[in-house]
Design an enzyme around this catalytic site. Structure first.
Site, PDB file in Angstrom:
ATOM      1  N   GLU A  15       1.114  16.402  15.965  1.00  0.00           N
ATOM      2  CA  GLU A  15       0.282  15.560  15.107  1.00  0.00           C
ATOM      3  C   GLU A  15       0.448  14.072  15.440  1.00  0.00           C
ATOM      4  OE1 GLU A  15       4.142  16.001  12.786  1.00  0.00           O
ATOM      5  OE2 GLU A  15       2.920  17.208  14.142  1.00  0.00           O
ATOM      6  N   CYS A  62       7.948  22.108  14.551  1.00  0.00           N
ATOM      7  CA  CYS A  62       9.346  21.700  14.409  1.00  0.00           C
ATOM      8  C   CYS A  62      10.104  22.739  13.575  1.00  0.00           C
ATOM      9  CB  CYS A  62       9.429  20.295  13.828  1.00  0.00           C
ATOM     10  SG  CYS A  62      11.061  19.534  14.066  1.00  0.00           S
ATOM     11  N   HIS A 104       6.229  17.492  17.585  1.00  0.00           N
ATOM     12  CA  HIS A 104       5.236  17.162  16.564  1.00  0.00           C
ATOM     13  C   HIS A 104       3.917  16.741  17.216  1.00  0.00           C
ATOM     14  CE1 HIS A 104       7.664  17.245  12.824  1.00  0.00           C
ATOM     15  NE2 HIS A 104       8.662  17.015  13.661  1.00  0.00           N
TER      16      HIS A 104
END
Length: 244
Positions: A218, A113, A216
């Site tokens: 994750e 990001c 993102h």
């Protein structure tokens, strides 16, 4: 058992209030969990530019995280600061120092990001300061639905490192940004775009592993997100083995 490579993660910084009456650092737990799940040993990096080289002497890979702030346009010749731009100067000073140091060492780097945007700047690129003012008919890149859900899809550039890692022509991604990469920097290439043309990822083939994504991974909103963290940690493991 193969040793876990040491992965440094940059922290966010907050002013007094909420968690503490004094200034404090913060980072979502899923950043650390995603690195650990990929086989890395995650460690947090407080913001002291004078310690950047000492950190890098010990790290095997660097992950530059995102946050609710922007890169100062003065760092990339972006002209006057847009009214929506929010700075965290201490954080950016540290992150640009350690990121440039990691690139000089050819250490594996992953930018997520805002980290992807800073990677573009470190490579000599530029940013769009506010997507709604610069991109006609732009998507809602600050998606209204939860970040645990996809906001839109991105098309991956064939033949890029990201495309090889993911093994598919497109991905569903979450989206939490009002800025984006304009030019990726000398030698860097765009590896993903949104349907409105906004840059969603970049990489530099001149480095061992130099990759940035605007979303993102994750959060793992796409089944292929884990492959991005896996590839980054594996590159750090290989780099550590060669340095030993």
């Amino acid at each position: 058992m193969t040793a876990r490579p040491l992965i440094g993660l940059t922290l966010d910084a907050e002013e007094p209030g909420g968690y503490s009456k004094l200034p404090w650092y913060a980072l979502r737990r899923n950043y650390f969990g995603a690195v650990a799940a990929a086989g890395g040993l995650p460690v947090a990096l407080p913001h002291d530019p004078a310690l950047a080289d000492a950190y890098l002497d010990r790290l095997d890979g660097l992950l530059v995280t995102g946050g609710a702030f922007d890169v100062d346009p003065a760092l990339y010749g972006g002209g006057d600061r847009h009214e929506t731009v929010v700075l965290k100067e201490g954080r950016t000073a540290f992150e640009i120092e350690i990121l440039r140091g990691a690139l000089r060492r050819d250490m594996p780097v992953l930018g997520i990001c805002g980290g992807e945007q800073l990677l573009a700047v470190a490579l000599g690129g530029t940013l769009i300061q506010h997507i709604p003012d610069a991109v006609p008919d732009a998507l809602a890149h600050e998606q209204p639905n939860p970040r645990t859900e996809p906001g839109h899809e991105v098309a991956l550039t064939p033949g890029t490192l990201l495309s090889r890692i993911v093994g598919a022509p497109s991905m569903a991604v979450n989206s939490a940004h009002h800025q984006a990469v304009d030019r990726p920097g000398e030698g860097a290439i765009v590896n993903a775009r949104a349907p409105d043309g906004v840059v969603e990822g970049l990489e530099h083939p001149g480095y061992r592993f130099c990759l940035g994504v605007q979303w993102h991974p994750e959060y793992r909103v796409d089944a292929r997100d884990g492959a991005i963290l896996d590839a980054f940690v594996e590159a750090a493991r290989v780099a550590a083995r060669h340095a030993a």
